[in-house]
Design a protein around this motif. Structure first.
Motif, mmCIF file in Angstrom:
data_model
loop_
_atom_site.group_PDB
_atom_site.id
_atom_site.type_symbol
_atom_site.label_atom_id
_atom_site.label_comp_id
_atom_site.label_asym_id
_atom_site.label_seq_id
_atom_site.Cartn_x
_atom_site.Cartn_y
_atom_site.Cartn_z
ATOM 1 N N THR A 113 -2.936 1.375 -19.346
ATOM 2 C CA THR A 113 -3.122 0.489 -20.867
ATOM 3 C C THR A 113 -1.690 1.322 -21.907
ATOM 4 O O THR A 113 -1.014 1.068 -22.182
ATOM 5 N N PHE A 114 -1.212 2.390 -21.194
ATOM 6 C CA PHE A 114 0.171 2.837 -21.230
ATOM 7 C C PHE A 114 1.141 2.335 -20.955
ATOM 8 O O PHE A 114 2.971 2.183 -21.657
ATOM 9 N N ALA A 115 0.818 2.382 -19.402
ATOM 10 C CA ALA A 115 2.444 1.871 -18.635
ATOM 11 C C ALA A 115 1.972 0.516 -17.765
ATOM 12 O O ALA A 115 3.159 0.358 -17.226
ATOM 13 N N GLY A 116 1.013 -0.453 -17.866
ATOM 14 C CA GLY A 116 0.676 -1.373 -17.034
ATOM 15 C C GLY A 116 0.443 -1.633 -15.920
ATOM 16 O O GLY A 116 0.032 -0.599 -15.239
ATOM 17 N N ASN A 117 0.770 -1.664 -15.397
ATOM 18 C CA ASN A 117 0.943 -1.851 -13.551
ATOM 19 C C ASN A 117 1.483 -3.418 -12.850
ATOM 20 O O ASN A 117 1.502 -4.657 -13.029
ATOM 21 N N PHE A 118 2.656 -2.675 -12.531
ATOM 22 C CA PHE A 118 3.437 -3.364 -12.501
ATOM 23 C C PHE A 118 4.366 -3.003 -10.653
ATOM 24 O O PHE A 118 4.020 -1.553 -11.346
ATOM 25 N N PRO A 119 3.919 -3.535 -9.974
ATOM 26 C CA PRO A 119 4.050 -3.357 -8.762
ATOM 27 C C PRO A 119 5.385 -2.591 -8.650
ATOM 28 O O PRO A 119 6.469 -3.123 -9.304
ATOM 29 N N GLY A 120 5.791 -1.183 -7.561
ATOM 30 C CA GLY A 120 6.523 -0.884 -7.403
ATOM 31 C C GLY A 120 7.344 0.274 -8.516
ATOM 32 O O GLY A 120 8.574 0.970 -8.779
ATOM 33 N N ARG A 121 6.599 -0.006 -9.876
ATOM 34 C CA ARG A 121 7.465 0.925 -11.017
ATOM 35 C C ARG A 121 6.408 1.561 -11.822
ATOM 36 O O ARG A 121 6.614 2.969 -11.915
ATOM 37 N N VAL A 126 0.652 -1.360 -0.157
ATOM 38 C CA VAL A 126 -0.244 0.555 0.055
ATOM 39 C C VAL A 126 0.938 1.211 0.247
ATOM 40 O O VAL A 126 1.017 2.074 -0.423
ATOM 41 N N TRP A 127 1.774 1.375 0.679
ATOM 42 C CA TRP A 127 2.870 3.001 0.601
ATOM 43 C C TRP A 127 3.872 2.884 -0.549
ATOM 44 O O TRP A 127 3.575 3.840 -0.370
ATOM 45 N N GLU A 128 3.622 1.750 -1.189
ATOM 46 C CA GLU A 128 4.378 1.647 -1.970
ATOM 47 C C GLU A 128 3.894 2.129 -3.098
ATOM 48 O O GLU A 128 4.159 3.116 -4.091
ATOM 49 N N ALA A 129 2.354 1.869 -2.636
ATOM 50 C CA ALA A 129 1.887 2.305 -4.475
ATOM 51 C C ALA A 129 0.949 3.707 -4.116
ATOM 52 O O ALA A 129 1.576 4.821 -4.304
ATOM 53 N N LEU A 130 0.828 4.361 -3.018
ATOM 54 C CA LEU A 130 0.982 5.776 -2.065
ATOM 55 C C LEU A 130 1.750 6.350 -2.561
ATOM 56 O O LEU A 130 2.119 7.214 -3.155
ATOM 57 N N ARG A 131 2.865 5.979 -2.249
ATOM 58 C CA ARG A 131 5.253 6.208 -2.569
ATOM 59 C C ARG A 131 4.100 6.875 -4.270
ATOM 60 O O ARG A 131 4.358 8.687 -4.435
ATOM 61 N N LEU A 132 4.608 6.098 -5.679
ATOM 62 C CA LEU A 132 4.306 6.293 -6.430
ATOM 63 C C LEU A 132 3.473 6.940 -6.821
ATOM 64 O O LEU A 132 3.577 8.054 -7.647
ATOM 65 N N SER A 133 1.989 6.897 -6.025
ATOM 66 C CA SER A 133 1.314 7.767 -6.405
ATOM 67 C C SER A 133 1.405 9.319 -6.809
ATOM 68 O O SER A 133 1.320 10.280 -7.414
ATOM 69 N N LEU A 134 2.330 9.997 -5.149
ATOM 70 C CA LEU A 134 2.284 10.691 -5.474
ATOM 71 C C LEU A 134 3.418 11.615 -5.859
ATOM 72 O O LEU A 134 2.787 12.869 -6.500
ATOM 73 N N VAL A 135 4.032 10.260 -6.346
ATOM 74 C CA VAL A 135 5.275 11.195 -6.549
ATOM 75 C C VAL A 135 4.953 11.258 -8.423
ATOM 76 O O VAL A 135 5.770 12.246 -8.739
ATOM 77 N N CYS A 136 4.287 10.382 -8.770
ATOM 78 C CA CYS A 136 3.949 10.702 -10.462
ATOM 79 C C CYS A 136 2.920 12.543 -11.038
ATOM 80 O O CYS A 136 3.047 12.166 -11.378
ATOM 81 N N ALA A 137 1.664 12.415 -9.736
ATOM 82 C CA ALA A 137 0.351 13.323 -9.972
ATOM 83 C C ALA A 137 1.344 14.207 -10.010
ATOM 84 O O ALA A 137 0.665 14.779 -10.351
ATOM 85 N N THR A 177 8.394 4.632 -15.064
ATOM 86 C CA THR A 177 6.960 4.939 -14.097
ATOM 87 C C THR A 177 7.426 6.381 -14.421
ATOM 88 O O THR A 177 6.447 7.077 -15.185
ATOM 89 N N ALA A 178 8.028 7.246 -15.487
ATOM 90 C CA ALA A 178 8.259 7.656 -17.041
ATOM 91 C C ALA A 178 6.590 8.075 -17.493
ATOM 92 O O ALA A 178 6.015 9.037 -17.719
ATOM 93 N N GLY A 179 6.162 6.733 -17.943
ATOM 94 C CA GLY A 179 5.390 6.628 -18.613
ATOM 95 C C GLY A 179 4.145 6.427 -18.109
ATOM 96 O O GLY A 179 2.978 7.051 -18.554
ATOM 97 N N VAL A 180 4.005 6.503 -16.918
ATOM 98 C CA VAL A 180 2.768 7.295 -15.869
ATOM 99 C C VAL A 180 2.734 8.585 -15.720
ATOM 100 O O VAL A 180 1.015 8.948 -15.777
ATOM 101 N N VAL A 181 3.814 9.446 -15.296
ATOM 102 C CA VAL A 181 3.866 10.384 -15.123
ATOM 103 C C VAL A 181 3.266 11.386 -16.808
ATOM 104 O O VAL A 181 2.600 11.824 -17.140
#
Length: 280
Positions: A227-235, A65-76, A150-154
């Motif tokens: 669709t563009f970045a996939g669903n890879f935990p931590g990335r 959960v914290w990894e997903a939250l961290r990634l969400s906050l950083v990318c957003a 991760t850049a693709g998420v951004v």
């Protein structure tokens, strides 16, 4: 002797400021209005009722959960910064200049608002994928590959969040008096200096509101991201993607993650209340 200042009286003879007259609401309006309110509130109430409050601390303190939250906050946040860099000048261009095809440009800017996010993700793949129109050159010349990173998420979050910022800033620019900017140019300032020293401070509240809206939209993005970045935990697995994955395997964890996103949404609305809602 000077006349005493008379305080205005209302219809009942009492002094004070006038207040709007309260009238009864017609039943044909009241019933569908309450039905619409119930329709919007029922899912949120169900989420709160079904939340496993006892196990909630354990769910929210897990590493995933914290990894997903961290990634969400950083990318957003990164998507919001990127939206600010390109969105504020674009909004100024739409609000302050007149050029052929401006209406078409505005329509294209707002297109992601109505475009299904999955379609946006497919379009990003066709444009920036390894074999995409632009992506093949990025890969060949610079070795840059955006999809499933991760850049693709951004990039995906910026694509869907940018219109919110542009619309907010453009509306603020249209409401601001352009004569201040014109006066600065007549005093010798360049148009860029006038924009930086005069216009930006005037529209700062609109920029802040647009940035918050863009950040919230980026935080909740799902379709274009998966669709563009996939669903890879931590990335690339952000909070919405983690909710989708947990819903299939661990519904309690999905509810806990949804509760976090709900809290963030409420906080965003509370922060924008003074700008977008009329005080009672």
């Amino acid at each position: 002797m000077t006349r005493a200042h008379k305080t205005p009286r209302d219809r009942t003879g009492r002094t004070g400021a006038r207040r709007p007259v309260r009238r009864g609401v017609p039943l044909p309006i009241l019933v569908p209005a309450l039905a619409g309110l119930a329709f919007l509130l029922l899912p949120l109430i169900a989420l709160l009722v079904r939340t496993p409050w006892r196990s909630l601390p354990d769910q929210l303190t897990s590493a995933a959960v914290w990894e997903a939250l961290r990634l969400s906050l950083v990318c957003a946040t990164a998507a919001t910064v990127l939206s600010l860099v390109v969105g504020v000048p674009l909004a100024w261009l739409l609000a302050r200049t007149d050029f052929p095809g401006r209406g078409l440009v505005r329509a294209l800017v707002t297109l992601p608002l109505v475009l299904p996010p999955v379609v946006g993700g497919v379009a990003l793949l066709l444009a920036l994928g390894r074999n995409g129109v632009v992506g093949q050159w990025l890969d060949a010349w610079f070795g840059i590959t955006l999809p499933f990173t991760t850049a693709g998420v951004v990039v995906a979050e910026t694509f869907v969040a940018l219109p919110f910022l542009v619309i907010s800033v453009e509306g603020t620019l249209r409401a601001a008096d352009p004569r201040y900017e014109e006066a600065a140019t007549t005093l010798g300032a360049s148009r860029f200096t006038a924009f930086r020293r005069v216009t930006l401070p005037l529209i700062a509240p609109g920029i802040a509101a647009g940035a918050v809206l863009a950040w919230a939209r980026a935080l909740g993005e799902f379709g274009a991201t998966i669709t563009f970045a996939g669903n890879f935990p931590g990335r690339t697995q952000t909070m919405p993607l983690a909710v989708y994955l947990a819903l299939q395997n661990d519904p309690a964890a999905a509810i806990a993650l949804s509760l976090v996103l709900l809290a963030v949404s409420i906080a965003v609305l509370a922060g924008l209340r003074d700008r977008w809602m009329t005080p009672s």
